[in-house]
Design an enzyme around this catalytic site. Sequence first.
Site, PDB file in Angstrom:
ATOM      1  N   ASN A  13       0.907  -1.171   0.000  1.00  0.00           N
ATOM      2  CA  ASN A  13       0.000   0.000   0.000  1.00  0.00           C
ATOM      3  C   ASN A  13       0.930   1.201   0.000  1.00  0.00           C
ATOM      4  O   ASN A  13       1.683   1.383   0.956  1.00  0.00           O
ATOM      5  CB  ASN A  13      -0.849  -0.079   1.250  1.00  0.00           C
ATOM      6  CG  ASN A  13      -1.812   1.090   1.453  1.00  0.00           C
ATOM      7  OD1 ASN A  13      -2.166   1.379   2.588  1.00  0.00           O
ATOM      8  ND2 ASN A  13      -2.252   1.748   0.395  1.00  0.00           N
ATOM      9  N   ASN A  65      -6.620  10.383  -0.272  1.00  0.00           N
ATOM     10  CA  ASN A  65      -6.739   9.216  -1.145  1.00  0.00           C
ATOM     11  C   ASN A  65      -6.386   9.580  -2.582  1.00  0.00           C
ATOM     12  O   ASN A  65      -6.321  10.763  -2.943  1.00  0.00           O
ATOM     13  CB  ASN A  65      -8.180   8.684  -1.106  1.00  0.00           C
ATOM     14  CG  ASN A  65      -8.483   7.873   0.143  1.00  0.00           C
ATOM     15  OD1 ASN A  65      -7.682   7.035   0.556  1.00  0.00           O
ATOM     16  ND2 ASN A  65      -9.616   8.137   0.751  1.00  0.00           N
ATOM     17  N   CYS A  74      -5.032   6.291   8.236  1.00  0.00           N
ATOM     18  CA  CYS A  74      -4.380   5.415   7.274  1.00  0.00           C
ATOM     19  C   CYS A  74      -3.325   4.612   8.032  1.00  0.00           C
ATOM     20  O   CYS A  74      -2.266   5.141   8.375  1.00  0.00           O
ATOM     21  CB  CYS A  74      -3.740   6.218   6.142  1.00  0.00           C
ATOM     22  SG  CYS A  74      -2.980   5.161   4.883  1.00  0.00           S
ATOM     23  N   ASN A 149     -11.635   5.862  10.525  1.00  0.00           N
ATOM     24  CA  ASN A 149     -12.319   5.933   9.218  1.00  0.00           C
ATOM     25  C   ASN A 149     -13.357   4.808   9.143  1.00  0.00           C
ATOM     26  O   ASN A 149     -13.333   3.879   9.924  1.00  0.00           O
ATOM     27  CB  ASN A 149     -11.289   5.876   8.079  1.00  0.00           C
ATOM     28  CG  ASN A 149     -10.441   4.607   8.115  1.00  0.00           C
ATOM     29  OD1 ASN A 149     -10.529   3.785   9.031  1.00  0.00           O
ATOM     30  ND2 ASN A 149      -9.615   4.420   7.099  1.00  0.00           N
ATOM     31  N   HIS A 151     -15.538   1.516   7.988  1.00  0.00           N
ATOM     32  CA  HIS A 151     -15.327   0.212   7.347  1.00  0.00           C
ATOM     33  C   HIS A 151     -16.583  -0.646   7.435  1.00  0.00           C
ATOM     34  O   HIS A 151     -17.263  -0.651   8.461  1.00  0.00           O
ATOM     35  CB  HIS A 151     -14.170  -0.531   8.029  1.00  0.00           C
ATOM     36  CG  HIS A 151     -12.827   0.065   7.745  1.00  0.00           C
ATOM     37  ND1 HIS A 151     -11.993  -0.384   6.748  1.00  0.00           N
ATOM     38  CD2 HIS A 151     -12.181   1.125   8.311  1.00  0.00           C
ATOM     39  CE1 HIS A 151     -10.893   0.347   6.724  1.00  0.00           C
ATOM     40  NE2 HIS A 151     -10.983   1.286   7.661  1.00  0.00           N
ATOM     41  N   ASN A 182     -14.921   2.001   3.381  1.00  0.00           N
ATOM     42  CA  ASN A 182     -13.912   1.032   2.942  1.00  0.00           C
ATOM     43  C   ASN A 182     -14.541  -0.353   3.017  1.00  0.00           C
ATOM     44  O   ASN A 182     -15.203  -0.675   4.011  1.00  0.00           O
ATOM     45  CB  ASN A 182     -12.683   1.105   3.861  1.00  0.00           C
ATOM     46  CG  ASN A 182     -11.947   2.431   3.717  1.00  0.00           C
ATOM     47  OD1 ASN A 182     -11.252   2.672   2.737  1.00  0.00           O
ATOM     48  ND2 ASN A 182     -12.139   3.323   4.688  1.00  0.00           N
ATOM     49  N   GLU A 200     -10.620  -0.040  -1.110  1.00  0.00           N
ATOM     50  CA  GLU A 200     -10.523   1.174  -0.291  1.00  0.00           C
ATOM     51  C   GLU A 200     -11.351   2.334  -0.835  1.00  0.00           C
ATOM     52  O   GLU A 200     -11.331   2.602  -2.039  1.00  0.00           O
ATOM     53  CB  GLU A 200      -9.063   1.639  -0.191  1.00  0.00           C
ATOM     54  CG  GLU A 200      -8.210   0.798   0.727  1.00  0.00           C
ATOM     55  CD  GLU A 200      -6.919   1.501   1.071  1.00  0.00           C
ATOM     56  OE1 GLU A 200      -6.916   2.736   1.178  1.00  0.00           O
ATOM     57  OE2 GLU A 200      -5.902   0.803   1.209  1.00  0.00           O
ATOM     58  N   ARG A 201     -12.033   3.007   0.085  1.00  0.00           N
ATOM     59  CA  ARG A 201     -12.700   4.270  -0.245  1.00  0.00           C
ATOM     60  C   ARG A 201     -11.671   5.190  -0.893  1.00  0.00           C
ATOM     61  O   ARG A 201     -10.603   5.405  -0.331  1.00  0.00           O
ATOM     62  CB  ARG A 201     -13.250   4.898   1.028  1.00  0.00           C
ATOM     63  CG  ARG A 201     -13.831   6.272   0.872  1.00  0.00           C
ATOM     64  CD  ARG A 201     -14.356   6.856   2.172  1.00  0.00           C
ATOM     65  NE  ARG A 201     -13.303   7.038   3.169  1.00  0.00           N
ATOM     66  CZ  ARG A 201     -13.514   7.705   4.311  1.00  0.00           C
ATOM     67  NH1 ARG A 201     -14.705   8.189   4.625  1.00  0.00           N
ATOM     68  NH2 ARG A 201     -12.521   7.853   5.183  1.00  0.00           N
ATOM     69  N   CYS A 209      -4.408  -2.751   3.568  1.00  0.00           N
ATOM     70  CA  CYS A 209      -5.109  -1.625   4.196  1.00  0.00           C
ATOM     71  C   CYS A 209      -4.999  -1.820   5.706  1.00  0.00           C
ATOM     72  O   CYS A 209      -5.567  -2.782   6.246  1.00  0.00           O
ATOM     73  CB  CYS A 209      -6.568  -1.601   3.758  1.00  0.00           C
ATOM     74  SG  CYS A 209      -7.511  -0.255   4.486  1.00  0.00           S
ATOM     75  N   GLY A 210      -4.244  -0.939   6.350  1.00  0.00           N
ATOM     76  CA  GLY A 210      -4.004  -1.097   7.782  1.00  0.00           C
ATOM     77  C   GLY A 210      -5.265  -0.901   8.611  1.00  0.00           C
ATOM     78  O   GLY A 210      -5.570  -1.694   9.510  1.00  0.00           O
ATOM     79  N   THR A 211      -6.001   0.143   8.290  1.00  0.00           N
ATOM     80  CA  THR A 211      -7.249   0.364   9.035  1.00  0.00           C
ATOM     81  C   THR A 211      -8.261  -0.736   8.730  1.00  0.00           C
ATOM     82  O   THR A 211      -9.043  -1.116   9.600  1.00  0.00           O
ATOM     83  CB  THR A 211      -7.859   1.731   8.672  1.00  0.00           C
ATOM     84  OG1 THR A 211      -7.933   1.857   7.250  1.00  0.00           O
ATOM     85  CG2 THR A 211      -7.047   2.868   9.273  1.00  0.00           C
ATOM     86  N   GLY A 212      -8.197  -1.278   7.505  1.00  0.00           N
ATOM     87  CA  GLY A 212      -9.074  -2.410   7.160  1.00  0.00           C
ATOM     88  C   GLY A 212      -8.752  -3.630   8.004  1.00  0.00           C
ATOM     89  O   GLY A 212      -9.641  -4.323   8.507  1.00  0.00           O
TER      90      GLY A 212
END
Length: 276
Positions: A13, A65, A74, A149, A151, A182, A200-201, A209-212
Amino acid sequence: MRIDFTKMHGLGNDFVVLDGRTGALPPIDAAFAAALADRHTGIGCDQLIVLAPSDLGDFQMLIFNADGSQVEACGNATRAVGLLHGRPATIETLGGIVSTTPTDTGISVEMGKPRFGWQDIPLGYAMDTHAMPVAWEELVNPIAVNVGNPHAIFFVEDPYRIDMARLGPLVENDPIFPERVNVNVAAVTARDAITLRVWERGAGLTRACGTGACATAIGAMKRGLVDRKVTVTLPGGPLTIEWRGDDVIVMTGPATESFRGSFETADYGIPDKVPA
Ligand SMILES: N[C@H](CCC[C@H](N)C(=O)O)C(=O)O
């Protein structure tokens, strides 16, 4: 105006990082971010990351983004700037304060506490976020989690059999998500293991995707599918996610500096100052 940048990634990413903590940068807007992120006419990245001075932490991290949208969090980029900083840091973001600690196994990040209320995600109206009564073809009944964010997490048989290019944007842009979302498709393979792919959004299908990974791990824990420390394996590789006793999410994983360069803003049609 000539601007220096550092190209970085977390499990593939990738980011263009502009360090405005000491030197001045021109005003950064959606057009600037999208111009740089474009893989055909720009430098190319999933997100543009801009560092700036902060009164609340060691520095501020702005996240744009590839489509130019500015967002709150992120995870992979947080590890990347943690590597760049080289020592522990508290970082101000639109999603709150996060903190990074370089370790011998990678960069560890305290990502804050998850939120689950429908207004926290946010959703357009009141709904059970634990198993949303909605479906997009074979993607049904997601759990919604905000980790800075938004998800939506779908647990499926095999994430690699889902047509993300077609279903990802359908979910991302559904009006039920007024700030978009996301889109995570995951399979739990053991009490401490999840396989994940993320649309990802504002960036589309990314290598990681770390937040994912954080949101999916928390969603699986909330549904009782895994223990409170799991390895989430994305196409680009694994991240370790722990939901600590104080409710803070801790993510640990690699970060990589690819190369350093500079560009002329005029080359991307970027004005050195906001037109009057
Ligand atoms: N597309 C995400 C931001 C980047 C998240 C992802 N790159 C990560 O590592 O967390 C969003 O719009 O919320």
